[in-house]
Design a protein around this motif. Structure first.
Motif, PDB file in Angstrom:
ATOM      1  N   ILE A 185       0.833  -1.211   0.000  1.00 24.09           N
ATOM      2  CA  ILE A 185       0.000   0.000   0.000  1.00 24.09           C
ATOM      3  C   ILE A 185       0.864   1.256   0.000  1.00 24.09           C
ATOM      4  O   ILE A 185       0.643   2.188  -0.779  1.00 24.09           O
ATOM      5  CB  ILE A 185      -0.936  -0.005   1.227  1.00 24.09           C
ATOM      6  N   LEU A 186       1.872   1.267   0.865  1.00 30.09           N
ATOM      7  CA  LEU A 186       2.727   2.443   0.959  1.00 30.09           C
ATOM      8  C   LEU A 186       3.575   2.625  -0.297  1.00 30.09           C
ATOM      9  O   LEU A 186       3.824   3.757  -0.725  1.00 30.09           O
ATOM     10  CB  LEU A 186       3.633   2.327   2.188  1.00 30.09           C
ATOM     11  N   ALA A 187       4.007   1.530  -0.900  1.00 24.20           N
ATOM     12  CA  ALA A 187       4.785   1.625  -2.144  1.00 24.20           C
ATOM     13  C   ALA A 187       3.962   2.280  -3.240  1.00 24.20           C
ATOM     14  O   ALA A 187       4.456   3.146  -3.980  1.00 24.20           O
ATOM     15  CB  ALA A 187       5.238   0.235  -2.579  1.00 24.20           C
ATOM     16  N   THR A 209       1.478   4.284  -2.751  1.00 25.48           N
ATOM     17  CA  THR A 209       1.295   5.686  -2.367  1.00 25.48           C
ATOM     18  C   THR A 209       2.503   6.526  -2.744  1.00 25.48           C
ATOM     19  O   THR A 209       2.368   7.617  -3.309  1.00 25.48           O
ATOM     20  CB  THR A 209       1.047   5.798  -0.853  1.00 25.48           C
ATOM     21  N   MET A 210       3.693   6.022  -2.439  1.00 20.11           N
ATOM     22  CA  MET A 210       4.903   6.780  -2.744  1.00 20.11           C
ATOM     23  C   MET A 210       5.121   6.918  -4.245  1.00 20.11           C
ATOM     24  O   MET A 210       5.610   7.940  -4.725  1.00 20.11           O
ATOM     25  CB  MET A 210       6.117   6.142  -2.084  1.00 20.11           C
ATOM     26  N   ASP A 211       4.736   5.879  -4.990  1.00 23.56           N
ATOM     27  CA  ASP A 211       4.838   5.961  -6.439  1.00 23.56           C
ATOM     28  C   ASP A 211       3.904   7.048  -6.971  1.00 23.56           C
ATOM     29  O   ASP A 211       4.276   7.829  -7.856  1.00 23.56           O
ATOM     30  CB  ASP A 211       4.474   4.610  -7.057  1.00 23.56           C
ATOM     31  N   ASP A 212       2.701   7.116  -6.396  1.00 22.58           N
ATOM     32  CA  ASP A 212       1.756   8.168  -6.784  1.00 22.58           C
ATOM     33  C   ASP A 212       2.262   9.548  -6.363  1.00 22.58           C
ATOM     34  O   ASP A 212       2.066  10.536  -7.079  1.00 22.58           O
ATOM     35  CB  ASP A 212       0.385   7.912  -6.157  1.00 22.58           C
ATOM     36  N   THR A 222      -4.798   6.309   1.536  1.00 25.89           N
ATOM     37  CA  THR A 222      -3.818   5.336   2.054  1.00 25.89           C
ATOM     38  C   THR A 222      -4.110   4.982   3.504  1.00 25.89           C
ATOM     39  O   THR A 222      -4.048   3.804   3.893  1.00 25.89           O
ATOM     40  CB  THR A 222      -2.400   5.910   1.937  1.00 25.89           C
ATOM     41  N   LEU A 223      -4.422   5.989   4.292  1.00 24.71           N
ATOM     42  CA  LEU A 223      -4.726   5.745   5.703  1.00 24.71           C
ATOM     43  C   LEU A 223      -5.950   4.848   5.854  1.00 24.71           C
ATOM     44  O   LEU A 223      -5.956   3.927   6.685  1.00 24.71           O
ATOM     45  CB  LEU A 223      -4.957   7.075   6.425  1.00 24.71           C
ATOM     46  N   ASN A 224      -6.965   5.078   5.043  1.00 20.44           N
ATOM     47  CA  ASN A 224      -8.164   4.237   5.081  1.00 20.44           C
ATOM     48  C   ASN A 224      -7.842   2.798   4.697  1.00 20.44           C
ATOM     49  O   ASN A 224      -8.338   1.845   5.310  1.00 20.44           O
ATOM     50  CB  ASN A 224      -9.237   4.798   4.151  1.00 20.44           C
ATOM     51  N   GLU A 225      -7.000   2.644   3.685  1.00 19.60           N
ATOM     52  CA  GLU A 225      -6.626   1.299   3.247  1.00 19.60           C
ATOM     53  C   GLU A 225      -5.837   0.566   4.335  1.00 19.60           C
ATOM     54  O   GLU A 225      -6.033  -0.637   4.563  1.00 19.60           O
ATOM     55  CB  GLU A 225      -5.806   1.375   1.968  1.00 19.60           C
ATOM     56  N   LEU A 226      -4.962   1.286   4.994  1.00 18.05           N
ATOM     57  CA  LEU A 226      -4.166   0.665   6.053  1.00 18.05           C
ATOM     58  C   LEU A 226      -5.027   0.273   7.255  1.00 18.05           C
ATOM     59  O   LEU A 226      -4.845  -0.797   7.833  1.00 18.05           O
ATOM     60  CB  LEU A 226      -3.055   1.618   6.507  1.00 18.05           C
ATOM     61  N   THR A 227      -5.949   1.117   7.621  1.00 17.64           N
ATOM     62  CA  THR A 227      -6.791   0.823   8.788  1.00 17.64           C
ATOM     63  C   THR A 227      -7.848  -0.222   8.472  1.00 17.64           C
ATOM     64  O   THR A 227      -8.337  -0.913   9.369  1.00 17.64           O
ATOM     65  CB  THR A 227      -7.481   2.100   9.286  1.00 17.64           C
ATOM     66  N   GLN A 228      -8.225  -0.347   7.187  1.00 15.50           N
ATOM     67  CA  GLN A 228      -9.253  -1.323   6.811  1.00 15.50           C
ATOM     68  C   GLN A 228      -8.660  -2.684   6.440  1.00 15.50           C
ATOM     69  O   GLN A 228      -9.393  -3.636   6.176  1.00 15.50           O
ATOM     70  CB  GLN A 228     -10.078  -0.787   5.629  1.00 15.50           C
TER      71      GLN A 228
END
Length: 242
Positions: free
Chosen positions: A75-77, A79-82, A210-216
């Motif tokens: 997920i973070l990868a 995000t950073m690519d975006d 990203t935060l929503n994806e991580l928490t879900q």
């Protein structure tokens, strides 16, 4: 025949007026050069940000390949690519909205400086001829001197007319350029502000997602507790004290 042609013509505008207008143009030229220089620095920062974000995304992808269960790295990868893509778009926007327009604006100053040089040359020619006439006048009204004086008066007419025309042209063109500068620059400023607003709004939306994806990812996971636990592990590895 009278050569007192000044009676029928307007007096030449004050040299102080032209000097004042030239100073204004010089200040705008210096400020625009500095703005272009700083704008390039800001654009370069965005370019480097894009590269760093893409590199971090690559590092995270490598981490994921070593630990298949590390979904947060995926997920973070992404995000950073975006983030890198957004920074690159902002870099491109700055080129279009700030760098290129300011380069075009800067190209106007050599034209204006050319007018100043042309004016200064005409002024020197005028003063030089006037000085010669004053020297002849000081020698007295002898026959040869009167002939020379009449000839030089004829020479002075086109020289003074050229100087007068260039003088008045500067007093017309320079204030118009100076007073009209914001008509050109204001849209540039607005475009830069809009670019910054768009960029930071996109970043906020991206990290909210990203935060929503991580928490879900796992409803039972307490994200704040997990972050604090990770920080404690990092502190445990640190050789320095808090």
């Amino acid at each position: 025949m009278s050569w007192n042609f000044r009676k029928s013509r307007k007096s030449v505008p004050s040299e102080d007026d032209v000097a004042r207008e030239c100073e204004k143009i010089k200040s705008v030229e210096d400020a625009s050069k500095q703005m272009l220089k700083d704008g390039k620095k800001m654009a370069d920062t965005d370019f480097e940000t894009a590269k760093a974000a893409k590199k971090l995304a690559s590092d995270l992808n490598a981490l994921q390949s070593e630990n298949a269960s590390c979904n947060c790295a995926v997920i973070l990868a992404k995000t950073m690519d975006d983030c890198g893509s957004l920074a690159d778009k902002k870099y491109q926007l700055l080129q279009k909205t700030l760098i290129k327009p300011m380069k075009w604006y800067g190209d106007l100053f050599p034209h204006l400086n050319g007018h100043i040089k042309s004016h200064d040359k005409a002024q020197q020619d005028y003063k030089k001829l006037k000085a010669k006439m004053d020297k002849i006048r000081e020698k007295g009204d002898t026959g040869p001197n009167i002939v020379k004086m009449n000839n030089m008066k004829r020479e002075l007419v086109p020289v003074e007319e050229e100087f007068d025309a260039k003088h008045r042209m500067l007093l017309d063109e320079f204030p118009a350029f100076y007073n009209g500068r914001l008509q050109y620059l204001q849209p540039i400023f607005e475009a830069v502000v809009r670019s910054e607003c768009w960029y930071h709004h996109q970043l906020q939306e991206l990290f909210d997602k990203t935060l929503n994806e991580l928490t879900q990812t796992d409803p039972d996971v307490d994200l704040e507790a997990e972050v604090n636990d990770t920080l404690e592990q990092i502190r445990g590895l640190s050789i320095t004290k808090d």
